[in-house]
Design an enzyme around this catalytic site. Structure first.
Site, PDB file in Angstrom:
ATOM      1  CB  CYS A 144     -72.826  24.587 -26.905  1.00 23.24           C
ATOM      2  SG  CYS A 144     -73.318  25.285 -28.484  1.00 23.24           S
ATOM      3  CG  HIS A 189     -75.850  21.932 -25.839  1.00 26.98           C
ATOM      4  ND1 HIS A 189     -76.470  23.145 -25.655  1.00 26.98           N
ATOM      5  CD2 HIS A 189     -75.378  21.944 -27.112  1.00 26.98           C
ATOM      6  CE1 HIS A 189     -76.364  23.857 -26.753  1.00 26.98           C
ATOM      7  NE2 HIS A 189     -75.713  23.155 -27.654  1.00 26.98           N
ATOM      8  CG  ASN A 244     -77.762  25.162 -29.990  1.00 24.19           C
ATOM      9  OD1 ASN A 244     -77.434  25.645 -28.905  1.00 24.19           O
ATOM     10  ND2 ASN A 244     -76.910  24.510 -30.768  1.00 24.19           N
TER      11      ASN A 244
HETATM   12  O1  UT7 Z   1     -74.534  23.419 -30.447  1.00 20.76           O
HETATM   13  C1  UT7 Z   1     -73.403  23.057 -31.187  1.00 20.76           C
HETATM   14  C2  UT7 Z   1     -73.550  21.717 -31.686  1.00 20.76           C
HETATM   15  N1  UT7 Z   1     -74.425  21.701 -32.848  1.00 20.76           N
HETATM   16  C3  UT7 Z   1     -74.940  20.579 -33.204  1.00 20.76           C
HETATM   17  O2  UT7 Z   1     -74.715  19.606 -32.520  1.00 20.76           O
HETATM   18  C4  UT7 Z   1     -75.704  20.506 -34.484  1.00 20.76           C
HETATM   19  C5  UT7 Z   1     -75.354  19.219 -35.175  1.00 20.76           C
HETATM   20  N2  UT7 Z   1     -75.971  19.022 -36.488  1.00 20.76           N
HETATM   21  C6  UT7 Z   1     -77.288  18.867 -36.658  1.00 20.76           C
HETATM   22  O3  UT7 Z   1     -78.066  19.018 -35.738  1.00 20.76           O
HETATM   23  C7  UT7 Z   1     -77.789  18.416 -38.010  1.00 20.76           C
HETATM   24  O4  UT7 Z   1     -76.689  18.030 -38.806  1.00 20.76           O
HETATM   25  C8  UT7 Z   1     -78.603  19.493 -38.775  1.00 20.76           C
HETATM   26  C9  UT7 Z   1     -79.946  19.659 -38.108  1.00 20.76           C
HETATM   27  C10 UT7 Z   1     -77.852  20.805 -38.786  1.00 20.76           C
HETATM   28  C11 UT7 Z   1     -78.849  19.042 -40.215  1.00 20.76           C
HETATM   29  O5  UT7 Z   1     -79.497  17.773 -40.247  1.00 20.76           O
HETATM   30  P1  UT7 Z   1     -78.943  16.620 -41.201  1.00 20.76           P
HETATM   31  O6  UT7 Z   1     -79.855  15.469 -41.041  1.00 20.76           O
HETATM   32  O7  UT7 Z   1     -77.491  16.414 -40.832  1.00 20.76           O
HETATM   33  O8  UT7 Z   1     -79.120  17.228 -42.619  1.00 20.76           O
HETATM   34  P2  UT7 Z   1     -78.033  17.601 -43.727  1.00 20.76           P
HETATM   35  O9  UT7 Z   1     -77.211  18.768 -43.310  1.00 20.76           O
HETATM   36  O10 UT7 Z   1     -77.292  16.368 -44.113  1.00 20.76           O
HETATM   37  O11 UT7 Z   1     -78.957  18.041 -44.925  1.00 20.76           O
HETATM   38  C12 UT7 Z   1     -79.900  17.128 -45.525  1.00 20.76           C
HETATM   39  C13 UT7 Z   1     -80.702  17.874 -46.552  1.00 20.76           C
HETATM   40  C14 UT7 Z   1     -79.849  18.694 -47.497  1.00 20.76           C
HETATM   41  O12 UT7 Z   1     -80.428  18.631 -48.780  1.00 20.76           O
HETATM   42  P3  UT7 Z   1     -79.830  17.631 -49.903  1.00 20.76           P
HETATM   43  O13 UT7 Z   1     -78.408  18.062 -50.085  1.00 20.76           O
HETATM   44  O14 UT7 Z   1     -79.968  16.271 -49.310  1.00 20.76           O
HETATM   45  O15 UT7 Z   1     -80.718  17.897 -51.066  1.00 20.76           O
HETATM   46  C15 UT7 Z   1     -79.987  20.097 -46.987  1.00 20.76           C
HETATM   47  O16 UT7 Z   1     -79.812  21.073 -47.982  1.00 20.76           O
HETATM   48  O17 UT7 Z   1     -81.567  18.819 -45.898  1.00 20.76           O
HETATM   49  C16 UT7 Z   1     -81.402  20.110 -46.493  1.00 20.76           C
HETATM   50  N3  UT7 Z   1     -81.671  21.125 -45.475  1.00 20.76           N
HETATM   51  C17 UT7 Z   1     -82.895  21.609 -45.224  1.00 20.76           C
HETATM   52  N4  UT7 Z   1     -84.096  21.348 -45.785  1.00 20.76           N
HETATM   53  C18 UT7 Z   1     -85.168  22.007 -45.307  1.00 20.76           C
HETATM   54  C19 UT7 Z   1     -80.781  21.721 -44.625  1.00 20.76           C
HETATM   55  N5  UT7 Z   1     -81.431  22.585 -43.844  1.00 20.76           N
HETATM   56  C20 UT7 Z   1     -82.737  22.542 -44.187  1.00 20.76           C
HETATM   57  C21 UT7 Z   1     -83.893  23.217 -43.737  1.00 20.76           C
HETATM   58  N6  UT7 Z   1     -85.076  22.911 -44.320  1.00 20.76           N
HETATM   59  N7  UT7 Z   1     -83.861  24.113 -42.741  1.00 20.76           N
END
Ligand code: UT7
Length: 325
Positions: free
Chosen positions: A112, A252, A282
């Site tokens: 990125c 970014h 992204n």
């Molecule tokens: O460009 C390179 C740099 N990249 C980044 O900076 C990305 C950094 N990370 C993020 O932006 C976030 O961590 C995400 C958007 C990827 C995820 O958000 P989060 O608030 O960290 O969610 P999480 O991964 O902790 O997941 C929370 C819940 C999980 O369910 P449980 O285990 O709590 O039941 C996931 O399974 O959300 C669930 N989940 C979804 N639910 C609906 C994960 N993806 C989805 C989805 N739709 N697409």
């Protein structure tokens, strides 16, 4: 001798995939994606379109805006994590497609922050080797490397390209400073494990879904906020610039919550921070030049503006840059 950005342009595929479209592909919702990421839709390249095709369109537009011809380009740098081919750089594909027959060409792999890494390299080439015009493109076709069964990653990314012409000038340096960092010890938190020499493609690899981008989202999020804050603090401090002096902050576009955390840290009003993640998701190395190009097209960016860039991505890699527009 100084360096400056002569022009900026971008190109995104016309095919739009909305969050509502995703509701039909994986178990997700527009509400979840919007709240957790800020993304509403992203662009998807048609199957016959490669990264170099996106880069070519953005590159030709940037060359035209700069009042140059393809033959005037001395060097092409394509920042990409999604090359056309592994043997033959995407930059060589671009060189051929735009007819820049006087240019040397190479790819830069820094995920990125690839565009910010590219600014440092372009500036260095101009200052050290007599190169006049560098075409620097951030271009990605990330949607080819997504696991469309993994809702935690497939909703995040999009395709596109942004390009600038970096040139020499006899005035002061307008690419004022570039700060770069990396930490390979955390590589496994955001990686496409297979497809390279370490683990070549095989049916087993496909079975384990290792030929797609894998991310531990929460850990990446924490590191992204920390490292981008650090990169911003370092570059402002070492140039003795207070955040109030920045006209525009162009981060970014990975997650609106990361952007908000940085904005609060810099105590910047919302109108000084450019956001287009809602429309493109992204786009990795393409995200910052696409944003700059949109700002320029809208007349937001004006000559003399002080612009701060910051990015974080796989590797981990990160960086910041200070530019006078
Ligand atoms: O460009 C390179 C740099 N990249 C980044 O900076 C990305 C950094 N990370 C993020 O932006 C976030 O961590 C995400 C958007 C990827 C995820 O958000 P989060 O608030 O960290 O969610 P999480 O991964 O902790 O997941 C929370 C819940 C999980 O369910 P449980 O285990 O709590 O039941 C996931 O399974 O959300 C669930 N989940 C979804 N639910 C609906 C994960 N993806 C989805 C989805 N739709 N697409």
């Amino acid at each position: 001798m100084g360096t400056e950005i002569l022009s900026v342009a971008h190109y995104v595929p016309s095919n739009v995939l909305t969050n509502f479209d995703f509701e039909k592909i994986v178990e997700t919702s527009d509400e979840w994606i919007t709240e957790r990421t800020g993304i509403k839709e992203r662009r998807i390249a048609e199957p016959e379109v490669a990264t170099s095709d996106l880069a070519k369109e953005a590159g030709l537009r940037a060359i035209k805006k700069a009042g140059l011809k393809s033959e005037d380009i001395d060097a092409i740098i394509v920042a990409t994590a999604t090359p056309d081919t592994y043997v033959v750089s995407t930059a060589c594909h671009v060189q051929y497609k735009i007819g820049a027959k006087n240019a040397f060409a190479f790819d830069l792999w820094a995920a990125c922050p690839g565009f910010i890494y590219g600014l440092k390299v372009a500036k260095g080439l101009i200052k050290s080797s007599g190169v006049k015009n560098v075409l620097l493109v951030g271009a990605e076709t990330l949607t080819r490397f997504l696991d469309w069964e993994d809702r935690a990653t497939c909703v995040l990314f999009g395709d596109g390209a942004g390009a600038v012409i970096v040139s020499n000038s006899d005035k002061k340096d307008k690419i004022i400073d570039v700060f770069l960092g990396a930490d390979g010890s955390l590589k496994d938190l955001l990686i496409m494990p297979a497809g390279g020499t370490l683990t070549p493609f095989s049916p087993e690899v496909y079975e384990k879904r290792e030929c797609f981008i894998k991310m531990k989202g929460r850990e990446v999020f924490k590191n992204a906020v920390l490292r981008m804050q650090e990169a911003v603090d370092i570059i402002l401090e070492r140039n003795n610039i207070k955040p109030e002096r920045i006209d525009y902050f162009v981060p970014h576009q990975a997650n609106i919550r990361i952007i908000e955390a940085l904005r609060e840290r810099l105590r910047m009003p919302k109108e000084k921070v450019y956001v287009n993640i809602d429309r493109y998701g992204n786009t990795s190395a393409a995200s910052i030049p696409i944003a700059l190009s949109e700002m320029e097209e809208k007349g937001v960016l004006k000559k003399g503006n002080l612009v701060l860039l910051a990015a974080f991505g796989a590797g981990f890699t990160w960086g910041s840059a200070l530019i006078e527009w």
